[in-house]
Design a protein around this motif. Structure first.
Motif, PDB file in Angstrom:
ATOM      1  N   SER A 129       0.858  -0.814  -0.315  1.00  0.00           N
ATOM      2  CA  SER A 129       0.093   0.235  -0.352  1.00  0.00           C
ATOM      3  C   SER A 129       0.600   1.270  -0.005  1.00  0.00           C
ATOM      4  O   SER A 129       2.044   1.295   0.352  1.00  0.00           O
ATOM      5  N   ALA A 130       0.295   2.698  -0.071  1.00  0.00           N
ATOM      6  CA  ALA A 130       0.861   3.581  -0.405  1.00  0.00           C
ATOM      7  C   ALA A 130       1.668   3.532   1.171  1.00  0.00           C
ATOM      8  O   ALA A 130       0.782   2.949   2.088  1.00  0.00           O
ATOM      9  N   PHE A 131       3.135   4.617   1.033  1.00  0.00           N
ATOM     10  CA  PHE A 131       3.164   4.844   2.191  1.00  0.00           C
ATOM     11  C   PHE A 131       2.794   6.064   2.905  1.00  0.00           C
ATOM     12  O   PHE A 131       2.945   7.462   2.048  1.00  0.00           O
ATOM     13  N   THR A 132       1.992   6.296   4.218  1.00  0.00           N
ATOM     14  CA  THR A 132       1.733   6.915   4.499  1.00  0.00           C
ATOM     15  C   THR A 132       2.371   8.099   6.081  1.00  0.00           C
ATOM     16  O   THR A 132       3.731   7.669   6.034  1.00  0.00           O
ATOM     17  N   ASN A 133       2.402   8.567   6.555  1.00  0.00           N
ATOM     18  CA  ASN A 133       2.731   9.330   7.640  1.00  0.00           C
ATOM     19  C   ASN A 133       2.399   8.628   8.846  1.00  0.00           C
ATOM     20  O   ASN A 133       3.465   8.960   9.838  1.00  0.00           O
ATOM     21  N   ASP A 134       1.311   7.830   8.667  1.00  0.00           N
ATOM     22  CA  ASP A 134       1.700   6.996   9.977  1.00  0.00           C
ATOM     23  C   ASP A 134       2.198   5.878   9.939  1.00  0.00           C
ATOM     24  O   ASP A 134       2.631   5.461  10.683  1.00  0.00           O
ATOM     25  N   ASP A 135       2.755   4.980   8.709  1.00  0.00           N
ATOM     26  CA  ASP A 135       4.430   4.793   8.645  1.00  0.00           C
ATOM     27  C   ASP A 135       5.526   5.716   9.092  1.00  0.00           C
ATOM     28  O   ASP A 135       6.172   4.601   9.940  1.00  0.00           O
ATOM     29  N   ARG A 136       5.673   7.205   8.428  1.00  0.00           N
ATOM     30  CA  ARG A 136       6.806   7.725   8.986  1.00  0.00           C
ATOM     31  C   ARG A 136       6.698   7.674  10.689  1.00  0.00           C
ATOM     32  O   ARG A 136       7.584   6.914  11.926  1.00  0.00           O
ATOM     33  N   HIS A 137       5.642   8.133  11.463  1.00  0.00           N
ATOM     34  CA  HIS A 137       5.479   8.574  12.472  1.00  0.00           C
ATOM     35  C   HIS A 137       5.878   6.707  13.437  1.00  0.00           C
ATOM     36  O   HIS A 137       6.199   6.670  14.776  1.00  0.00           O
ATOM     37  N   ARG A 138       5.564   5.677  13.114  1.00  0.00           N
ATOM     38  CA  ARG A 138       5.511   4.364  13.572  1.00  0.00           C
ATOM     39  C   ARG A 138       6.867   3.796  13.276  1.00  0.00           C
ATOM     40  O   ARG A 138       7.258   3.471  14.844  1.00  0.00           O
ATOM     41  N   PHE A 139       7.647   4.235  12.026  1.00  0.00           N
ATOM     42  CA  PHE A 139       9.047   3.892  11.761  1.00  0.00           C
ATOM     43  C   PHE A 139       8.960   4.817  13.049  1.00  0.00           C
ATOM     44  O   PHE A 139      10.532   3.974  13.969  1.00  0.00           O
ATOM     45  N   SER A 140       9.458   5.814  13.346  1.00  0.00           N
ATOM     46  CA  SER A 140      10.192   6.986  14.045  1.00  0.00           C
ATOM     47  C   SER A 140      10.196   6.242  16.039  1.00  0.00           C
ATOM     48  O   SER A 140      10.670   6.138  16.476  1.00  0.00           O
ATOM     49  N   ARG A 141       8.066   6.206  16.710  1.00  0.00           N
ATOM     50  CA  ARG A 141       8.477   5.464  17.466  1.00  0.00           C
ATOM     51  C   ARG A 141       9.152   4.243  17.696  1.00  0.00           C
ATOM     52  O   ARG A 141      10.130   3.956  18.826  1.00  0.00           O
ATOM     53  N   GLN A 142       9.435   3.113  16.703  1.00  0.00           N
ATOM     54  CA  GLN A 142      10.231   1.696  16.877  1.00  0.00           C
ATOM     55  C   GLN A 142      11.503   2.605  16.825  1.00  0.00           C
ATOM     56  O   GLN A 142      12.648   1.265  17.915  1.00  0.00           O
ATOM     57  N   LEU A 143      12.115   2.848  15.840  1.00  0.00           N
ATOM     58  CA  LEU A 143      13.299   3.442  16.197  1.00  0.00           C
ATOM     59  C   LEU A 143      14.002   3.860  17.613  1.00  0.00           C
ATOM     60  O   LEU A 143      14.506   3.535  18.238  1.00  0.00           O
ATOM     61  N   GLU A 144      13.168   5.521  18.142  1.00  0.00           N
ATOM     62  CA  GLU A 144      13.020   5.849  19.407  1.00  0.00           C
ATOM     63  C   GLU A 144      12.924   4.335  20.873  1.00  0.00           C
ATOM     64  O   GLU A 144      14.270   4.780  21.136  1.00  0.00           O
ATOM     65  N   LYS A 145      12.627   3.500  20.369  1.00  0.00           N
ATOM     66  CA  LYS A 145      12.405   2.567  21.599  1.00  0.00           C
ATOM     67  C   LYS A 145      13.171   1.751  21.598  1.00  0.00           C
ATOM     68  O   LYS A 145      14.243   1.566  22.581  1.00  0.00           O
ATOM     69  N   LEU A 146      14.023   1.297  20.286  1.00  0.00           N
ATOM     70  CA  LEU A 146      15.159   0.086  20.139  1.00  0.00           C
ATOM     71  C   LEU A 146      16.443   1.402  20.682  1.00  0.00           C
ATOM     72  O   LEU A 146      17.750   1.150  21.258  1.00  0.00           O
TER      73      LEU A 146
END
Length: 154
Positions: A129-146
């Motif tokens: 599916s198209a890449f969304t701003n929600d995908d960006r936010h989810r990515f940032s949160r997961q990277l911060e968590k790591l």
């Protein structure tokens, strides 16, 4: 106890979250290592660590695979590479924010096999599916968590 500092590796060929990686990394004092083929060269990368390699189908994958160490983080959308990395005890994060684990390996490889069989029969395979701003936010949160000292690997 080891004093090894983990590295953040980025499979940067067509990576849609490069800005997010830079922003999150700065917050945690990490210097991401962006790896790309030469045909993705840009001149606006001042202050970032980029390695450009000769063009080849698996050049970036092999470069990263041969340099990672346990507890490193790799950002890639190449799920076949992800399977190889998780067996090396590397954290693998997709640009959509999914943390890939060794438990995902069978499903990933089965899906790849099915996709290849479908394409051999010249049938259509629906892409992502198209890449969304929600995908960006989810990515940032997961990277911060790591990267965070409380939750992650720092």
């Amino acid at each position: 106890m080891s004093n090894y500092t983990p590295t953040l590796w980025v499979d940067a060929d067509s990576c849609p979250v490069q800005k997010e990686i830079v922003q999150v990394s700065e917050n945690y004092g990490w210097q991401p290592q962006f790896i790309a083929t030469i045909n993705h060269f840009r001149s606006d990368l001042e202050g970032q660590e980029w390695t450009f390699l000769d063009h080849g189908s698996q050049t970036v994958d092999l470069y990263i695979l041969n340099r990672v160490k346990p507890k490193d983080i790799v950002v890639t959308q190449d799920l076949s590479l992800a399977v190889l990395l998780t067996s090396k005890r590397v954290y693998v994060l997709t640009p959509r924010g999914k943390l890939v684990t060794e438990d995902d390996a069978v499903q990933i490889m089965d899906s790849k096999h099915l996709r290849q069989q479908t394409m051999k029969q010249k049938k259509k395979w629906k892409g992502p599916s198209a890449f969304t701003n929600d995908d960006r936010h989810r990515f940032s949160r997961q990277l911060e968590k790591l990267m965070s000292e409380d939750e992650g690997i720092s």
